[in-house]
Write a protein that holds these residues in place. Sequence first.
Motif, PDB file in Angstrom:
ATOM      1  N   GLU A   1      -8.637   3.847  -5.153  1.00 48.17           N
ATOM      2  CA  GLU A   1      -9.329   3.124  -4.079  1.00 48.17           C
ATOM      3  C   GLU A   1      -8.736   3.393  -2.708  1.00 48.17           C
ATOM      4  OE1 GLU A   1      -6.587   0.005  -6.083  1.00 48.17           O
ATOM      5  OE2 GLU A   1      -7.878   1.686  -6.696  1.00 48.17           O
ATOM      6  N   GLN A   2      -7.510   3.878  -2.637  1.00 45.77           N
ATOM      7  CA  GLN A   2      -6.908   4.137  -1.335  1.00 45.77           C
ATOM      8  C   GLN A   2      -7.436   5.413  -0.688  1.00 45.77           C
ATOM      9  OE1 GLN A   2      -2.490   2.583  -2.197  1.00 45.77           O
ATOM     10  NE2 GLN A   2      -2.761   3.223  -0.081  1.00 45.77           N
TER      11      GLN A   2
ATOM     12  N   THR B   1      -4.042  -2.951  -6.284  1.00 41.53           N
ATOM     13  CA  THR B   1      -3.710  -1.718  -5.576  1.00 41.53           C
ATOM     14  C   THR B   1      -2.213  -1.458  -5.628  1.00 41.53           C
ATOM     15  OG1 THR B   1      -5.604  -2.061  -4.104  1.00 41.53           O
ATOM     16  CG2 THR B   1      -3.898  -0.517  -3.362  1.00 41.53           C
TER      17      THR B   1
ATOM     18  N   HIS C   1     -10.146   0.003   5.589  1.00 43.07           N
ATOM     19  CA  HIS C   1      -8.722   0.309   5.705  1.00 43.07           C
ATOM     20  C   HIS C   1      -8.554   1.758   6.129  1.00 43.07           C
ATOM     21  CE1 HIS C   1      -7.074  -3.284   3.515  1.00 43.07           C
ATOM     22  NE2 HIS C   1      -8.319  -3.315   3.108  1.00 43.07           N
TER      23      HIS C   1
ATOM     24  N   PRO D   1     -10.141   0.224 -10.677  1.00 41.63           N
ATOM     25  CA  PRO D   1      -9.502  -1.067 -10.375  1.00 41.63           C
ATOM     26  C   PRO D   1      -9.883  -2.185 -11.342  1.00 41.63           C
ATOM     27  CG  PRO D   1     -10.277  -0.040  -8.353  1.00 41.63           C
ATOM     28  CD  PRO D   1     -10.792   0.802  -9.475  1.00 41.63           C
TER      29      PRO D   1
ATOM     30  N   ARG E   1      -9.911  -3.546  -2.155  1.00 43.08           N
ATOM     31  CA  ARG E   1      -8.500  -3.521  -2.493  1.00 43.08           C
ATOM     32  C   ARG E   1      -8.021  -4.931  -2.832  1.00 43.08           C
ATOM     33  NH1 ARG E   1      -9.577   0.377   1.006  1.00 43.08           N
ATOM     34  NH2 ARG E   1      -8.384   2.330   1.077  1.00 43.08           N
TER      35      ARG E   1
ATOM     36  N   ARG F   1       0.798  -1.232   0.000  1.00 35.40           N
ATOM     37  CA  ARG F   1       0.000   0.000   0.000  1.00 35.40           C
ATOM     38  C   ARG F   1       0.830   1.282   0.000  1.00 35.40           C
ATOM     39  NH1 ARG F   1      -4.752   0.871   3.743  1.00 35.40           N
ATOM     40  NH2 ARG F   1      -3.163   0.860   5.360  1.00 35.40           N
TER      41      ARG F   1
END
Length: 582
Positions: free
Chosen positions: A189-190, A201, A177, A253, A197, A142
């Motif tokens: 998506e982060q 990612t 997360h 994604p 995820r 990540r």
Amino acid sequence: MVWQPGTKIFGDRYTVAKRLKTGGFGITYLVNGPRGRQWVLKTLKDEVMTEAEYIPYRDKFLRDFDRETAKIAICRHRHIVQVVNHFIHEGLPCMVMEYIQGQDLAERVMRGGALPEAVALRYIREVGEALMVMHEKGLLHRDIKPHNIMVRLPADEAVLIDFGIAREFIPNLTQTHTIALTPCFAPIEQYDKQEHRGEFTDVYALAATLYYLLTGNLPPIATMRVWRDRLDIPKHWSPELGNAIRQGMAIEPDDRTQTVADWLALLPNSGGGLLSFTFETVRVNDRGQIVQKIPGQARFYPQDLGQGVRLDMVQLPGGTFLMGTEEAEIERLCKEYDKGWFKRESPQHSVQVSPFLIGKTPVTQDQWRVVVTQVGKIVRDLDPDPSGFKGGNRPVERVSWYDAVEWCARLSKLTGQEYRLPSEAEWEYACRGGTTTPFAFGETITPDLANYDGNYSFGNAAKGQYRQETTPVTSFPANGFGLYDCHGNVYEWCFDPFHDKYQGAPGDGKVWDENVNDNRYQKPLANLKVLLKESDKRYVLRGGSWDYGPLFCRCAYRDHYWRDDLYSTVGFRVCLVGAGLF
């Protein structure tokens, strides 16, 4: 409080040399450890544990620190920083890691500008291999970015560091997360706690890192790309490279390449790009019992032969080794077996071998067939299916020295690379795998470790199975270089004419043919007619076979046949000629 140089840590085991880096919550030091070795010690900043504004989060900081330590510890790989210790000192959690001499890729680019494509791709592939290990453990990094990739010197290889926000993931499951990210390298998506995820990612961040390494420019922030995608692909890039960046950095994604392995496969091969594989070798006692299992890792070049068949060429480091057998052991063998031919292995002498690539296994029947059927006759005809024991993954046999040399020439023509048989010195160096014992596994061997006639034994080992046929390659443990079937299965042709003794042998690992002063062995494809000219010389065979006892499978054992001999006990493996080989 910052620990000053000279401060003793953890019962005087470590001494602070200097502070390396201070982050938002952590701090790292260079420390001197036992026997003078240097390490990196990471801990939390003192204020995180003591100041009032951080008190509500202290337990979380401690848990996250422990998790980071555990995550690195379970992901053992050459391109992942290694943790060697974990303890509490003066109330602060401490993690001791290997010290990587070098600089991170962000500093490398900022000081020297964008990297050459071949160099950048090599680093990215190395990080990709590390990520695949993480993903196999159910972890996402990540935070892939140039600052978190060190270049280890003098090996000049990438090492992934800083697992501070790495988290577990479950494929196809949406999890909550924390939002921790680095703009320009984090995918869309982060930015959302609840967004799904997966490996994709880290794929985005890895592709963004490659973009930065090749351009020297930060890639556009993912959230800004939603409104206007300004991912500029330089016009001089190859279509393969541009496609890999676009697919790896796709905003959504679902539009992105889903796994690191699949994304790495999109990258162009710019003359480099060796991959790596893991293996396990063993050491045995004098009775042949396994006393140690040793994990290993090696780099290899995956040569695509077409028709879904690949030839893996393992990279061997250069080095010096003692070739042959010491005189005392030769005398013992001659007396015990009442044979004088052990003297072929003398005098034992030092050989300096340059780095080279050699087949992970003997050439298989599938590999033989696809080359023979795709490339026509150059000098001599070849049977696409010569073997007596049939099986695509079994070693090809019933091939003469002439056949093997013709096949290498056809392989060179097919691939554009220069392939050949190994010299006798290269073969023994490869077989030993960095050991000095009679076998790569120790003082003896058993039929559980190689395919030979188990009706016979060597040393104090027990007798065992006699299979009476070849076996599929990689059926037994690898040696210390990651090579399979160097002992037994099939004898292997070498490039050298046979000499009764090593008196006068070269010390540089080259083919030993004192009657040749041209470049036929260095450029075999161009000199094929000369090489295949009939002669009355016998040529070297090594390694033993399924139909011979363990005595003949020793690393140093030498045999010889006429070049046109055909036996079901004889095959070969190949070398890939490269810079520094001759």
